[in-house]
Structure formats: C-alpha cells, structure tokens
Design a protein around this motif. Structure first.
Motif, PDB file in Angstrom:
ATOM      1  N   THR A  64       1.466  36.512   6.136  1.00 59.37           N
ATOM      2  CA  THR A  64       2.026  37.429   5.138  1.00 59.37           C
ATOM      3  C   THR A  64       2.986  38.421   5.785  1.00 59.37           C
ATOM      4  OG1 THR A  64       0.045  37.256   3.755  1.00 59.37           O
ATOM      5  CG2 THR A  64       1.456  39.181   3.417  1.00 59.37           C
ATOM      6  N   LEU A  65       2.640  38.933   6.976  1.00 63.78           N
ATOM      7  CA  LEU A  65       3.532  39.857   7.682  1.00 63.78           C
ATOM      8  C   LEU A  65       4.878  39.199   7.980  1.00 63.78           C
ATOM      9  CD1 LEU A  65       1.232  41.684  10.290  1.00 63.78           C
ATOM     10  CD2 LEU A  65       2.311  42.656   8.256  1.00 63.78           C
ATOM     11  N   LEU A  66       4.834  37.945   8.420  1.00 63.37           N
ATOM     12  CA  LEU A  66       6.081  37.236   8.724  1.00 63.37           C
ATOM     13  C   LEU A  66       6.914  37.022   7.465  1.00 63.37           C
ATOM     14  CD1 LEU A  66       4.942  34.523  11.315  1.00 63.37           C
ATOM     15  CD2 LEU A  66       6.020  36.737  11.760  1.00 63.37           C
TER      16      LEU A  66
ATOM     17  N   SER B  30      13.263  34.186  12.674  1.00 67.51           N
ATOM     18  CA  SER B  30      14.464  35.016  12.696  1.00 67.51           C
ATOM     19  C   SER B  30      14.794  35.509  14.103  1.00 67.51           C
ATOM     20  CB  SER B  30      14.266  36.221  11.778  1.00 67.51           C
ATOM     21  OG  SER B  30      15.271  37.185  11.977  1.00 67.51           O
ATOM     22  N   PRO B  31      16.088  35.583  14.457  1.00 70.65           N
ATOM     23  CA  PRO B  31      16.482  36.155  15.748  1.00 70.65           C
ATOM     24  C   PRO B  31      16.062  37.616  15.910  1.00 70.65           C
ATOM     25  CG  PRO B  31      18.324  34.988  14.732  1.00 70.65           C
ATOM     26  CD  PRO B  31      17.244  35.087  13.696  1.00 70.65           C
ATOM     27  N   ALA B  32      15.767  38.281  14.803  1.00 74.08           N
ATOM     28  CA  ALA B  32      15.368  39.694  14.865  1.00 74.08           C
ATOM     29  C   ALA B  32      13.891  39.871  15.205  1.00 74.08           C
ATOM     30  CB  ALA B  32      15.672  40.385  13.534  1.00 74.08           C
ATOM     31  N   LEU B  33      13.134  38.776  15.202  1.00 65.33           N
ATOM     32  CA  LEU B  33      11.696  38.874  15.460  1.00 65.33           C
ATOM     33  C   LEU B  33      11.418  39.122  16.938  1.00 65.33           C
ATOM     34  CD1 LEU B  33       8.789  38.396  14.238  1.00 65.33           C
ATOM     35  CD2 LEU B  33       9.001  36.078  15.155  1.00 65.33           C
ATOM     36  N   HIS B  34      10.551  40.078  17.222  1.00 63.78           N
ATOM     37  CA  HIS B  34      10.117  40.364  18.594  1.00 63.78           C
ATOM     38  C   HIS B  34       8.628  40.657  18.580  1.00 63.78           C
ATOM     39  CE1 HIS B  34      14.100  40.725  20.580  1.00 63.78           C
ATOM     40  NE2 HIS B  34      14.493  41.057  19.364  1.00 63.78           N
ATOM     41  N   LEU B  35       7.984  40.351  19.704  1.00 67.21           N
ATOM     42  CA  LEU B  35       6.564  40.630  19.855  1.00 67.21           C
ATOM     43  C   LEU B  35       6.325  41.173  21.248  1.00 67.21           C
ATOM     44  CD1 LEU B  35       3.697  40.308  18.533  1.00 67.21           C
ATOM     45  CD2 LEU B  35       3.539  38.153  19.791  1.00 67.21           C
ATOM     46  N   LEU B  36       5.640  42.299  21.336  1.00 62.97           N
ATOM     47  CA  LEU B  36       5.333  42.913  22.628  1.00 62.97           C
ATOM     48  C   LEU B  36       3.837  43.148  22.726  1.00 62.97           C
ATOM     49  CD1 LEU B  36       8.147  44.384  21.418  1.00 62.97           C
ATOM     50  CD2 LEU B  36       8.077  45.444  23.658  1.00 62.97           C
TER      51      LEU B  36
ATOM     52  N   ILE C 218      11.241  47.049  11.806  1.00 58.89           N
ATOM     53  CA  ILE C 218       9.956  47.693  11.540  1.00 58.89           C
ATOM     54  C   ILE C 218       8.936  47.225  12.579  1.00 58.89           C
ATOM     55  CG2 ILE C 218       8.054  47.939   9.906  1.00 58.89           C
ATOM     56  CD1 ILE C 218      10.050  47.430   7.661  1.00 58.89           C
ATOM     57  N   PRO C 219       8.387  48.142  13.377  1.00 54.24           N
ATOM     58  CA  PRO C 219       7.334  47.773  14.324  1.00 54.24           C
ATOM     59  C   PRO C 219       5.953  47.951  13.684  1.00 54.24           C
ATOM     60  CG  PRO C 219       8.098  49.992  14.808  1.00 54.24           C
ATOM     61  CD  PRO C 219       8.839  49.533  13.573  1.00 54.24           C
ATOM     62  N   GLN C 220       5.110  46.938  13.818  1.00 52.85           N
ATOM     63  CA  GLN C 220       3.769  46.995  13.243  1.00 52.85           C
ATOM     64  C   GLN C 220       2.759  46.500  14.269  1.00 52.85           C
ATOM     65  OE1 GLN C 220       5.316  44.572   9.804  1.00 52.85           O
ATOM     66  NE2 GLN C 220       3.874  45.841   8.654  1.00 52.85           N
ATOM     67  N   VAL C 221       1.628  47.152  14.335  1.00 51.25           N
ATOM     68  CA  VAL C 221       0.562  46.722  15.238  1.00 51.25           C
ATOM     69  C   VAL C 221      -0.147  45.508  14.645  1.00 51.25           C
ATOM     70  CG1 VAL C 221      -1.623  47.375  16.315  1.00 51.25           C
ATOM     71  CG2 VAL C 221       0.231  49.047  16.145  1.00 51.25           C
TER      72      VAL C 221
ATOM     73  N   GLY D 160      -5.809  52.787  24.216  1.00 52.27           N
ATOM     74  CA  GLY D 160      -6.111  51.390  23.913  1.00 52.27           C
ATOM     75  C   GLY D 160      -4.862  50.534  23.914  1.00 52.27           C
ATOM     76  N   ALA D 161      -5.067  49.248  24.091  1.00 53.52           N
ATOM     77  CA  ALA D 161      -3.956  48.296  24.099  1.00 53.52           C
ATOM     78  C   ALA D 161      -3.428  48.081  22.680  1.00 53.52           C
ATOM     79  CB  ALA D 161      -4.414  46.981  24.701  1.00 53.52           C
ATOM     80  N   GLU D 162      -2.154  47.760  22.582  1.00 55.35           N
ATOM     81  CA  GLU D 162      -1.554  47.411  21.292  1.00 55.35           C
ATOM     82  C   GLU D 162      -0.591  46.245  21.465  1.00 55.35           C
ATOM     83  OE1 GLU D 162      -1.634  51.567  18.689  1.00 55.35           O
ATOM     84  OE2 GLU D 162       0.279  50.868  19.527  1.00 55.35           O
ATOM     85  N   ALA D 163      -0.613  45.357  20.480  1.00 54.49           N
ATOM     86  CA  ALA D 163       0.407  44.322  20.356  1.00 54.49           C
ATOM     87  C   ALA D 163       1.275  44.716  19.170  1.00 54.49           C
ATOM     88  CB  ALA D 163      -0.231  42.956  20.125  1.00 54.49           C
ATOM     89  N   VAL D 164       2.594  44.630  19.333  1.00 49.68           N
ATOM     90  CA  VAL D 164       3.515  45.129  18.315  1.00 49.68           C
ATOM     91  C   VAL D 164       4.442  44.017  17.846  1.00 49.68           C
ATOM     92  CG1 VAL D 164       5.233  46.880  17.737  1.00 49.68           C
ATOM     93  CG2 VAL D 164       3.454  47.400  19.412  1.00 49.68           C
ATOM     94  N   LEU D 165       4.435  43.775  16.562  1.00 51.51           N
ATOM     95  CA  LEU D 165       5.340  42.816  15.931  1.00 51.51           C
ATOM     96  C   LEU D 165       6.520  43.579  15.342  1.00 51.51           C
ATOM     97  CD1 LEU D 165       5.922  39.914  14.778  1.00 51.51           C
ATOM     98  CD2 LEU D 165       4.690  40.673  12.723  1.00 51.51           C
ATOM     99  N   ILE D 166       7.732  43.110  15.634  1.00 56.64           N
ATOM    100  CA  ILE D 166       8.937  43.732  15.086  1.00 56.64           C
ATOM    101  C   ILE D 166       9.629  42.732  14.171  1.00 56.64           C
ATOM    102  CG2 ILE D 166      11.206  44.713  15.598  1.00 56.64           C
ATOM    103  CD1 ILE D 166      10.088  45.601  18.303  1.00 56.64           C
ATOM    104  N   THR D 167       9.817  43.118  12.925  1.00 56.73           N
ATOM    105  CA  THR D 167      10.575  42.315  11.977  1.00 56.73           C
ATOM    106  C   THR D 167      11.703  43.171  11.404  1.00 56.73           C
ATOM    107  OG1 THR D 167       9.091  42.940  10.150  1.00 56.73           O
ATOM    108  CG2 THR D 167       8.583  40.891  11.347  1.00 56.73           C
TER     109      THR D 167
END
Length: 260
Positions: free
Chosen positions: A245-247, A159-165, A203-206, A189-196
């Motif tokens: 599952t998150l995706l 999806s075009p709305a998907l982002h990862l930082l 929704i941002p999720q670690v 601590g470090a975090e990677a964040v998935l946005i869907t």
C-alpha cells in the motif's frame, strides 16, 4: 573559468588550476594572467573566494539538517575542508556532495555524533528523489485483478524516485524533529526509511525491518513471492499489504513483470 582569467602559456593544466582554486594556501598557477596579460594574483584570489563561498552555500542548501545539527560556523569550516578534498566533478550542483556522508564519518572530532553520516545520506536521497525522472504509476486495479498465484509470480518496476535507507540510528525521527515544528523528540533505535515521491516533493517514511527487506528484494529484481519469503525469514508474521500500500500510495510502482 572566469572569462577575465586566462592562461598565458599551456603549462596551467586543469588539475593544477583546480588545486589552486580549492585551496587559499596554494599559490596562483604560474602563467595565469588577466585580460590585460598581467599576473592574475589578486583577480584569482577574488575568484577563488567567490567559488568557495558559492560551494559553501551549496552545501548548506544540500544538507540543511546536518548544518542545523552542527551549527553554521562548524558547517562552514567542514564545507571548506570538504571542497578541498572533493571539488565538484559536475557543473550541476544537485549532484554535489555525494562523498559528504563518508567524509563526515571520517572526521574523528565528530565521532560523538555517529548519526551525522546517515542524516547526510538521507538528505542526499531526498535530493536525488526530488530530481529523479518522472515516471507514471500503475493503476492499482492491475494488481487487484491478479490471482494470488499470479501476484506472487509478479515482479515490480519501481520509480526512479524510490529510495530505501537502513540505519542503526533514528534518522527519520532526527530529520523530522529538525524540520517539522512540534515533531516528537527522537527515541534511540534503528530506523529503515522509505522515500517515495507521489507528487512533487519526496516523502520519507519509517518502515519495519521486514518491510525494508521485502522492498529491497523487489528493488533487486525479486518477484513479490520471492521477496515475501525473504521478509518472512526476518518476521514470520510479515504481511505484505502494508508495504505494498505504501508503494502504491507513493506512486512508486510503474510496471508489472511476469516472472512465472
């Protein structure tokens, strides 16, 4: 440009006008007159102030957590400096502020707040995800029907709305602590964040480092199997069921591509 202001001569070019508009210290461009063909000094000053106020408000709306962390007065001052260095290049305010994260990181007086740039990147990504084009998610059964071999040879259209930082800072925890009442205090601590964006709001999720590696590989065109190999180079026990599952839950998979 304000309809009450017009150029009396062709000598007021766009760059000159914008420079004067963004800085109160810059003189009114010569040749700029009002509707009565009088020098537009006072009218231009009012117009310039209105533009500055509007852009400052836009920055507060675009980066509310950064504004909260800095305080309104400091955010106002930084917004003024930013708009002089980076005037809008589009009439769509949803795109304004793309350079703000790097701008924050370039301010020596903010070195003690090293996470600010990545917080701004997270807020930008959330805004871009919100405004991204709609895309229909696949039926999860399409994946379930594939054999293990076929699944590993399958690529995903996302999806075009998907982002990862990725950040060395706990950016999602900081963002959540400043937006959700009762949220836990961030831990270092470090975090990677998935946005869907499963519905209307992003929704941002670690996610773990290995999960982020797997998703990044998919975003770059790898098959599920190729991405799995990359993720397991980070974590030999990596299991793709959780990020997959998150995706799916986030409506982030819009198509399947056979890469066999």
């Amino acid at each position: 440009m304000n309809k009450q202001l017009k150029s009396h001569t062709p000598l007021v070019d766009q760059a000159q006008f914008i420079t004067a508009l963004m800085s109160a210290e810059t003189p009114v461009p010569e040749g700029l007159v009002d509707q009565d063909c009088l020098a537009a000094g006072r009218r231009f000053s009012v117009y310039r102030n209105n533009v500055a106020v509007s852009l400052t408000e836009a920055m507060h709306s675009a980066f509310p957590v950064v504004a909260k962390l800095l305080g309104n007065k400091n955010m106002d001052g930084l917004s003024g400096l930013f708009l002089r260095a980076h005037p809008p290049s589009s009439p769509l305010m949803m795109f304004y502020g793309a350079e703000f994260p790097a701008f924050l990181e370039g301010m020596p007086q903010l070195d003690h707040l090293g996470y600010l740039g990545d917080i701004a990147r997270l807020e930008l990504a959330l805004r871009h995800a919100y405004h991204a084009a709609d895309a229909s998610a696949i039926d999860p059964l399409k994946l379930a029907e594939l054999s293990e071999e076929a699944l590993l040879q399958t690529g995903l259209t996302l999806s075009p709305a998907l982002h990862l930082l990725r950040s060395p800072w706990p950016i999602q925890s900081i963002w959540r602590f400043n937006t959700v009442e009762g949220a836990d205090k961030p831990q270092a601590g470090a975090e990677a964040v998935l946005i869907t964006r499963p519905e209307f709001d992003p929704i941002p999720q670690v996610v773990s480092s290995a999960e982020a590696t797997w998703i990044e590989a998919l975003m770059q065109g790898a098959s599920i199997g190729e991405a799995l190999d990359q993720a397991r180079s980070t974590d030999t026990k990596f299991d793709l069921s959780s990020p997959l599952t998150l995706l799916l839950q986030g409506g982030a998979i819009t198509g399947l591509v056979n890469k066999g």
